[in-house]
Design a protein around this motif. Structure first.
Motif, PDB file in Angstrom:
ATOM      1  N   SER A  32      52.240  49.033  30.692  1.00 37.30           N
ATOM      2  CA  SER A  32      52.847  50.069  29.858  1.00 37.30           C
ATOM      3  C   SER A  32      52.467  49.858  28.406  1.00 37.30           C
ATOM      4  O   SER A  32      52.065  48.762  27.999  1.00 37.30           O
ATOM      5  CB  SER A  32      54.374  50.048  29.994  1.00 37.30           C
ATOM      6  OG  SER A  32      54.911  48.868  29.425  1.00 37.30           O
ATOM      7  N   ILE A  33      52.592  50.929  27.640  1.00 31.52           N
ATOM      8  CA  ILE A  33      52.385  50.882  26.199  1.00 31.52           C
ATOM      9  C   ILE A  33      53.606  51.515  25.550  1.00 31.52           C
ATOM     10  O   ILE A  33      54.023  52.610  25.930  1.00 31.52           O
ATOM     11  CB  ILE A  33      51.115  51.647  25.783  1.00 31.52           C
ATOM     12  CG1 ILE A  33      49.863  50.932  26.311  1.00 31.52           C
ATOM     13  CG2 ILE A  33      51.040  51.797  24.265  1.00 31.52           C
ATOM     14  CD1 ILE A  33      48.577  51.705  26.084  1.00 31.52           C
ATOM     15  N   PRO A  71      50.926  43.963  30.214  1.00 31.17           N
ATOM     16  CA  PRO A  71      50.018  44.054  31.354  1.00 31.17           C
ATOM     17  C   PRO A  71      50.741  44.365  32.655  1.00 31.17           C
ATOM     18  O   PRO A  71      51.940  44.098  32.798  1.00 31.17           O
ATOM     19  CB  PRO A  71      49.390  42.659  31.411  1.00 31.17           C
ATOM     20  CG  PRO A  71      50.456  41.760  30.884  1.00 31.17           C
ATOM     21  CD  PRO A  71      51.155  42.558  29.804  1.00 31.17           C
ATOM     22  N   SER A  72      50.018  44.924  33.612  1.00 33.40           N
ATOM     23  CA  SER A  72      50.601  45.237  34.910  1.00 33.40           C
ATOM     24  C   SER A  72      50.974  43.983  35.682  1.00 33.40           C
ATOM     25  O   SER A  72      51.800  44.031  36.590  1.00 33.40           O
ATOM     26  CB  SER A  72      49.616  46.081  35.734  1.00 33.40           C
ATOM     27  OG  SER A  72      48.379  45.405  35.892  1.00 33.40           O
ATOM     28  N   LYS A 126      37.678  37.091  33.827  1.00 35.09           N
ATOM     29  CA  LYS A 126      39.014  37.663  33.766  1.00 35.09           C
ATOM     30  C   LYS A 126      39.732  37.316  32.467  1.00 35.09           C
ATOM     31  O   LYS A 126      39.657  36.198  31.975  1.00 35.09           O
ATOM     32  CB  LYS A 126      39.854  37.146  34.934  1.00 35.09           C
ATOM     33  CG  LYS A 126      39.272  37.403  36.321  1.00 35.09           C
ATOM     34  CD  LYS A 126      40.044  36.633  37.373  1.00 35.09           C
ATOM     35  CE  LYS A 126      39.902  35.139  37.184  1.00 35.09           C
ATOM     36  NZ  LYS A 126      40.613  34.358  38.228  1.00 35.09           N
ATOM     37  N   THR A 127      40.468  38.320  31.947  1.00 31.43           N
ATOM     38  CA  THR A 127      41.495  38.090  30.942  1.00 31.43           C
ATOM     39  C   THR A 127      42.747  38.806  31.445  1.00 31.43           C
ATOM     40  O   THR A 127      42.733  39.398  32.527  1.00 31.43           O
ATOM     41  CB  THR A 127      41.102  38.644  29.554  1.00 31.43           C
ATOM     42  OG1 THR A 127      41.230  40.075  29.556  1.00 31.43           O
ATOM     43  CG2 THR A 127      39.682  38.261  29.180  1.00 31.43           C
ATOM     44  N   ARG A 128      43.811  38.800  30.659  1.00 34.07           N
ATOM     45  CA  ARG A 128      45.034  39.481  31.078  1.00 34.07           C
ATOM     46  C   ARG A 128      44.919  40.994  30.918  1.00 34.07           C
ATOM     47  O   ARG A 128      45.787  41.722  31.379  1.00 34.07           O
ATOM     48  CB  ARG A 128      46.222  38.958  30.269  1.00 34.07           C
ATOM     49  CG  ARG A 128      46.524  37.490  30.491  1.00 34.07           C
ATOM     50  CD  ARG A 128      47.718  37.043  29.657  1.00 34.07           C
ATOM     51  NE  ARG A 128      48.941  37.685  30.130  1.00 34.07           N
ATOM     52  CZ  ARG A 128      49.908  38.102  29.324  1.00 34.07           C
ATOM     53  NH1 ARG A 128      49.772  38.000  28.012  1.00 34.07           N
ATOM     54  NH2 ARG A 128      51.001  38.647  29.824  1.00 34.07           N
ATOM     55  N   THR A 169      41.380  46.010  37.606  1.00 32.79           N
ATOM     56  CA  THR A 169      41.395  44.819  38.449  1.00 32.79           C
ATOM     57  C   THR A 169      40.008  44.513  39.000  1.00 32.79           C
ATOM     58  O   THR A 169      39.083  45.323  38.924  1.00 32.79           O
ATOM     59  CB  THR A 169      42.357  45.015  39.630  1.00 32.79           C
ATOM     60  OG1 THR A 169      41.880  46.111  40.432  1.00 32.79           O
ATOM     61  CG2 THR A 169      43.771  45.320  39.145  1.00 32.79           C
ATOM     62  N   LYS A 170      39.896  43.325  39.602  1.00 35.13           N
ATOM     63  CA  LYS A 170      38.645  42.902  40.233  1.00 35.13           C
ATOM     64  C   LYS A 170      38.212  43.899  41.299  1.00 35.13           C
ATOM     65  O   LYS A 170      37.029  44.258  41.388  1.00 35.13           O
ATOM     66  CB  LYS A 170      38.820  41.508  40.838  1.00 35.13           C
ATOM     67  CG  LYS A 170      37.621  41.008  41.635  1.00 35.13           C
ATOM     68  CD  LYS A 170      37.912  39.628  42.226  1.00 35.13           C
ATOM     69  CE  LYS A 170      36.768  39.150  43.110  1.00 35.13           C
ATOM     70  NZ  LYS A 170      37.039  37.791  43.681  1.00 35.13           N
ATOM     71  N   ASP A 171      39.154  44.381  42.116  1.00 34.68           N
ATOM     72  CA  ASP A 171      38.815  45.318  43.189  1.00 34.68           C
ATOM     73  C   ASP A 171      38.190  46.603  42.642  1.00 34.68           C
ATOM     74  O   ASP A 171      37.255  47.151  43.228  1.00 34.68           O
ATOM     75  CB  ASP A 171      40.054  45.653  44.015  1.00 34.68           C
ATOM     76  CG  ASP A 171      40.521  44.487  44.876  1.00 34.68           C
ATOM     77  OD1 ASP A 171      39.733  43.535  45.055  1.00 34.68           O
ATOM     78  OD2 ASP A 171      41.666  44.532  45.358  1.00 34.68           O
TER      79      ASP A 171
END
Length: 411
Positions: free
Chosen positions: A245-246, A264-265, A379-381, A399-401
């Motif tokens: 969310s922001i 972050p999610s 990866k980062t957050r 995400t990675k996926d």
């Protein structure tokens, strides 16, 4: 969006030389951090207790209030906290070189005052900025440290940057905007194009990027820097985004965003958070934007000052933009880039990477395979990047996926 407090936006959505190959590999975690710093956001001291009583406003009306805000003159202090989850650079020493642009490190121009190098400092930790603006052609941003100050100043077509810690200055000319009287967000702030420095800059970037794939609601009121504000809550509707969310605090009187917080999610504390601790909407003194290098200062001149440009995503197909492709749309946009010459991946085993650098990259990366072949996801957050063995880079706040899917679709 319907005009009520719970209104939502529901529209659906082999270079031969090892040196260059090493640079391509080093650039991946730097690009990850840089994209996050340049396109999303950065928070201030806690607001005063007690939520103010303000007239009811719908999400649509609040967005329109932000869009209609014509604030071009202000000064104040901004506090930035960023936590991308990057491992410490300690132990890399000179192995990282100027590519990682550490504090005090020189940028592409060879000057420690080069804005492209200094910007990297804002990708971690907490920083205090002093900011001032007077229209589209006069801006100043200063990064305050305990014993030093770094300032970027734009005054008309002149751009100066000064690092008091090293007594070095950077001077460049900034092409004037052809649209007279139009304030180009991101082009201001000492000429550091693409490097927003206030909550309004970040809010505009986030709302622009989120159109059509987002839930937007009004989430009460607050006080920021002594001013009454509404809170706008923005959430991605798409699965696969690393953005949870922001929250944007919007000045009730002027419509100017005063604070921006991105969570972050994956949960936990904010990745990046920026907000005013002090703000004044009066015209700053003209002398604020004057700069003359102190006697004895080393001055590096760059008459062709350019900052990197990130391609924009506006369709769900591949879009040629700025030398790269965009796959997907909205919060799930993935940028496809190519390493210099399409270089493959160097490693410590091949003798092309120092062992310390390999260890740092391994701490960031996960192996990935698919139709595209094989590669590593760094990866980062917030922002993740997939570097394939054939020199392609797929990067986004996903995400990675989602990255693997995008790489497969690109084949």
């Amino acid at each position: 969006m319907a005009p009520n407090d719970s209104a939502q936006a529901t529209e659906e959505d082999r270079e031969p030389r090892a040196g260059r190959r090493m640079a391509a590999r080093y650039a991946v975690p730097v690009a990850v951090a840089g994209v996050a710093a340049a396109t999303i956001g950065l928070v201030p001291a806690l607001a005063a207790s007690g939520d103010p009583e303000l007239p009811k406003i719908s999400a649509q009306e609040l967005i329109e209030k932000i869009a209609a805000s014509d604030t071009e003159r202000l000064s104040g202090s901004v506090k930035i906290t960023t936590d991308l989850g990057l491992p410490s650079l300690g132990g890399l020493g000179s192995a990282a070189g100027s590519t990682f642009a550490p504090q005090g490190g020189a940028g592409a121009s060879g000057s420690t005052a080069d804005p492209n190098a200094k910007l990297m400092e804002l990708t971690s930790g907490t920083h205090t900025l002093r900011v001032a603006a007077d229209g589209p052609d006069k801006q100043r941003v200063s990064i305050l440290d305990d014993a030093a100050e770094y300032s970027l100043i734009r005054n008309g077509g002149e751009v100066w940057a000064y690092d008091s810690a090293t007594d070095e200055a950077y001077h460049a000319t900034s092409p004037k905007d052809g649209k007279k009287g139009t304030h180009q967000r991101g082009d201001g702030h000492a000429g550091a194009k693409g490097a927003p420095a206030t909550p309004q800059d970040f809010a505009e970037e986030a709302l622009k990027a989120s159109a059509g794939t987002t839930s937007v609601t009004v989430d009460g009121t607050t006080r920021i820097a002594g001013r009454d504000a509404y809170q706008l809550l923005v959430k991605p509707k798409q699965a696969g985004s690393t953005v949870g969310s922001i929250k944007i605090a919007v000045d009730a009187k002027t419509g100017t965003p005063l604070k921006f917080t991105l969570t972050p999610s994956s949960g936990g504390k904010a990745v990046v958070d920026v907000g005013f601790t002090k703000v004044d909407f009066a015209r700053p003194a003209a002398s604020t934007f004057d700069f003359t290098p102190p006697k004895g200062t080393k001055v590096t001149r760059d008459d062709d000052h350019k900052a990197p440009k990130i391609p924009e995503a506006d369709t769900d197909a591949f879009t040629e933009s700025g030398g790269g492709k965009v796959i997907g749309k909205g919060w799930n946009a993935v940028y496809e880039l190519t390493t210099p010459g399409g270089a493959d991946v160097p490693s410590a085993a091949s003798g092309e990477l120092p062992a310390e650098a390999q260890s740092f990259l391994d701490a960031l990366g996960d192996k990935a395979t698919g139709k595209f072949g094989s590669g590593t996801v760094y990866k980062t957050r917030l922002v993740n990047a997939l570097l394939t063995e054939d020199g392609k880079v797929y990067v986004g706040a996903v995400t990675k996926d989602v990255l693997v899917k995008a790489a497969n679709e690109a084949k």
